[in-house]
Scaffold this motif. Structure first.
Motif, mmCIF file in Angstrom:
data_model
loop_
_atom_site.group_PDB
_atom_site.id
_atom_site.type_symbol
_atom_site.label_atom_id
_atom_site.label_comp_id
_atom_site.label_asym_id
_atom_site.label_seq_id
_atom_site.Cartn_x
_atom_site.Cartn_y
_atom_site.Cartn_z
ATOM 1 N N UNK A 404 55.636 46.006 -32.470
ATOM 2 C CA UNK A 404 55.684 46.619 -33.784
ATOM 3 C C UNK A 404 56.993 47.388 -33.878
ATOM 4 N N UNK A 405 57.692 47.204 -34.970
ATOM 5 C CA UNK A 405 59.023 47.800 -35.092
ATOM 6 C C UNK A 405 59.223 48.369 -36.484
ATOM 7 N N UNK A 406 60.218 49.229 -36.597
ATOM 8 C CA UNK A 406 60.621 49.813 -37.868
ATOM 9 C C UNK A 406 62.110 49.516 -38.051
ATOM 10 N N UNK A 407 62.417 48.670 -39.031
ATOM 11 C CA UNK A 407 63.791 48.194 -39.215
ATOM 12 C C UNK A 407 64.377 48.658 -40.542
ATOM 13 N N UNK A 408 65.708 48.789 -40.570
ATOM 14 C CA UNK A 408 66.407 49.035 -41.821
ATOM 15 C C UNK A 408 66.029 47.949 -42.830
ATOM 16 N N UNK A 409 65.987 48.296 -44.095
ATOM 17 C CA UNK A 409 65.529 47.358 -45.117
ATOM 18 C C UNK A 409 66.318 46.052 -45.112
ATOM 19 N N UNK A 410 67.622 46.121 -44.917
ATOM 20 C CA UNK A 410 68.450 44.918 -44.985
ATOM 21 C C UNK A 410 68.141 43.935 -43.859
ATOM 22 N N UNK A 411 67.618 44.434 -42.743
ATOM 23 C CA UNK A 411 67.311 43.558 -41.618
ATOM 24 C C UNK A 411 65.822 43.202 -41.549
ATOM 25 N N UNK A 412 65.003 43.829 -42.372
ATOM 26 C CA UNK A 412 63.560 43.557 -42.368
ATOM 27 C C UNK A 412 63.281 42.328 -43.222
ATOM 28 N N UNK A 413 63.753 41.190 -42.745
ATOM 29 C CA UNK A 413 63.692 39.925 -43.485
ATOM 30 C C UNK A 413 63.026 38.879 -42.599
ATOM 31 N N UNK A 414 62.065 38.159 -43.152
ATOM 32 C CA UNK A 414 61.385 37.126 -42.371
ATOM 33 C C UNK A 414 62.379 36.120 -41.796
ATOM 34 N N UNK A 415 62.225 35.867 -40.495
ATOM 35 C CA UNK A 415 63.069 34.898 -39.815
ATOM 36 C C UNK A 415 64.378 35.433 -39.289
ATOM 37 N N UNK A 416 64.693 36.698 -39.593
ATOM 38 C CA UNK A 416 65.951 37.262 -39.113
ATOM 39 C C UNK A 416 65.956 37.346 -37.594
ATOM 40 N N UNK A 417 67.100 37.094 -37.005
ATOM 41 C CA UNK A 417 67.257 37.140 -35.553
ATOM 42 C C UNK A 417 67.779 38.506 -35.139
ATOM 43 N N UNK A 418 67.095 39.130 -34.185
ATOM 44 C CA UNK A 418 67.506 40.424 -33.655
ATOM 45 C C UNK A 418 67.339 40.396 -32.143
ATOM 46 N N UNK A 419 67.701 41.493 -31.502
ATOM 47 C CA UNK A 419 67.494 41.649 -30.067
ATOM 48 C C UNK A 419 66.853 43.007 -29.803
ATOM 49 N N UNK A 420 65.928 43.035 -28.862
ATOM 50 C CA UNK A 420 65.340 44.288 -28.395
ATOM 51 C C UNK A 420 66.018 44.661 -27.095
ATOM 52 N N UNK A 421 66.579 45.866 -27.035
ATOM 53 C CA UNK A 421 67.209 46.334 -25.809
ATOM 54 C C UNK A 421 66.121 46.928 -24.930
ATOM 55 N N UNK A 422 65.831 46.267 -23.819
ATOM 56 C CA UNK A 422 64.676 46.589 -22.974
ATOM 57 C C UNK A 422 65.126 47.370 -21.746
ATOM 58 N N UNK A 423 64.529 48.552 -21.540
ATOM 59 C CA UNK A 423 64.844 49.343 -20.360
ATOM 60 C C UNK A 423 65.575 50.627 -20.689
#
Length: 451
Positions: A404-423
């Protein structure tokens, strides 16, 4: 001996952001079996048959009774309680004076003048503080959750059934057809000779016919009889009991973000509350983990819109934080989304602990990958931070790790590619933390539930 306050602890320790970042990992230990069959089987049950979770011991249940109870809840919550009363339920959300989220919970209308808040201790603490220090004719009765190794009697039992067979099971246990219960309303009926109540809601978000989720509750002394009746009736329908591993993992499908960091650690108006809270509370022992390392603790706060609670705001009455929330309502906000993590990246991360040891990524335990109670991981797009990823884990029904994430409106788009920085960041002072290397995990954005 006087117990120190949260304010005293943080004043002595220095910057609040440093305190929560360097605190020992806070991970809630559920006073229930970890598994009854296995967590995969239990997850599958809420999609195919039904699962029963015993919620009788791990949540606080705090009762507020008196002629001013309605006014109290109107003043401290963002919702309107004018028409609230017996056998009604409501999502409760409290914000601080600057409009940032303190906590949410479910309020049950026990009687017209008696409400119960069920959930983590954070929301009832806030309401109790105002009941005690404000001009309210309200009596507070606490029924606190159990801690591992200490089993104390509770005032009530609480059993959550989820899955398409829920109604069939309850009707068989009751011995009669159930009257329809509207979503987030409460019905009354008998099981095993005892009068019980049931809230119609689901934890997992599984679609299906009416009443696929019922939270059944009543006086504690009736609990064993009711449980036996439900389990006996459920055998025919493939009912499974659920343990703590599957219980927590239901939120990835349902989309409930259970514990944002309470927005209480800053502000002169909040100081009396920090002085009221003791160092033995969850709030005083908050530990924030993840790849997002904020310089100011306010950067960990969420607005209601950031986590999908904008619809709870009712600007038809005065309440704490109203002015600030009205001022920000037309501004850009983050949006709650689901992130589906790339399966090859997940496999790489899990395998790296075996192949690379201390040079590997942070451990990813399944089904619940989150390693802090308050976890904040950076979400990146084109190497720029565009939001926060919080609770992460896996269910067999989704077939992948999600968060579950909270994204800026411009990036909260179905199918958008992002990365989670883990650690954790390199050099982070993390007691009880393992040595590891940060890594990026590819993910895809979804604005609606994945089931």
């Amino acid at each position: 001996m006087t117990v120190p306050s949260l304010e005293e602890k943080f004043a002595a320790a220095g910057d609040p952001a440093t305190v929560v970042r360097e605190a020992p990992a806070l991970k809630f230990v559920f006073p229930m079996a970890t598994e009854w069959t296995n967590w995969q089987d239990e997850q599958r049950a809420w999609a195919q048959t039904a699962v029963l979770f015993d919620q009788s011991f791990h949540m606080d249940d705090v009762y507020f009774k008196g002629p001013d109870v309605k006014r109290l809840f109107n003043d401290v919550g963002v919702g309107n309680f004018d028409a609230f009363g017996r056998n009604q339920a409501k999502q409760f959300l409290a914000c601080n004076y600057d409009g940032y989220v303190i906590a949410d919970a479910i309020v049950f209308g026990m009687e017209d003048d008696t409400y119960s808040i069920v959930g983590t201790p954070v929301a009832p603490n806030w309401v109790e503080y105002h009941a005690e220090t404000g001009n309210y004719d309200v009596e507070v009765t606490r029924d606190n959750h159990n801690i591992p190794g200490v089993h104390r009697p509770r005032l009530s039992f609480r059993y959550q059934l989820n899955g398409p067979a829920t109604r069939d099971i309850v009707e068989k246990a009751s011995g009669q057809p159930l009257e329809p219960i509207k979503f987030f309303k409460i019905g009354e009926f008998d099981i095993a000779g005892h009068s019980v109540r049931a809230l119609n809601h689901t934890m997992s978000g599984v679609p299906g016919r009416e009443m696929t989720g019922l939270e059944i509750y009543g006086p504690a002394e009736a609990g064993p009889d009711v449980l036996a009746a439900l389990l006996g009736a459920g055998a025919e329908f493939g009912l499974r009991r659920g343990g703590s591993l599957s219980y927590l993992s239901a939120l990835y499908e349902g989309g409930w973000l259970p514990s944002p960091l309470p927005a209480i650690y800053t502000g002169d108006k909040m100081k009396p509350y920090r002085e009221w809270l003791s160092t033995q509370t969850m709030e005083a022992n908050a530990s924030v983990g993840g790849s997002f390392r904020a310089e100011h603790i306010q950067d960990y706060y969420f607005t209601p819109w950031d986590i999908g609670y904008g619809m709870l705001l009712k600007f038809d009455h005065d309440f704490i934080g109203r002015g600030a929330l009205e001022a920000m309502k037309d501004k850009a906000h983050r949006r709650k989304v689901w992130l589906r993590w790339n399966e090859n990246d997940v496999a790489r991360v899990i395998g790296s602990r075996i192949t690379d040891g201390d040079s590997g990524a942070h451990s990813m335990n399944l089904p619940n990958a989150t390693y802090h109670h308050f976890e904040y991981d950076q979400v990146l797009q084109d190497n720029q931070m565009v939001g926060i990823s919080t609770y992460a884990g896996y269910t067999v029904n989704l077939g992948s790790v999600v968060s579950l994430a909270s994204l800026n409106q411009d990036q909260a788009v179905d199918g958008a590619a992002v990365e989670v920085l883990w650690g954790e960041p390199e050099g982070a002072n993390r007691p009880h933390g393992e040595v590891h290397i940060q890594t990026a995990i590819r993910a895809t954005v979804h604005t609606k539930a994945l089931v």
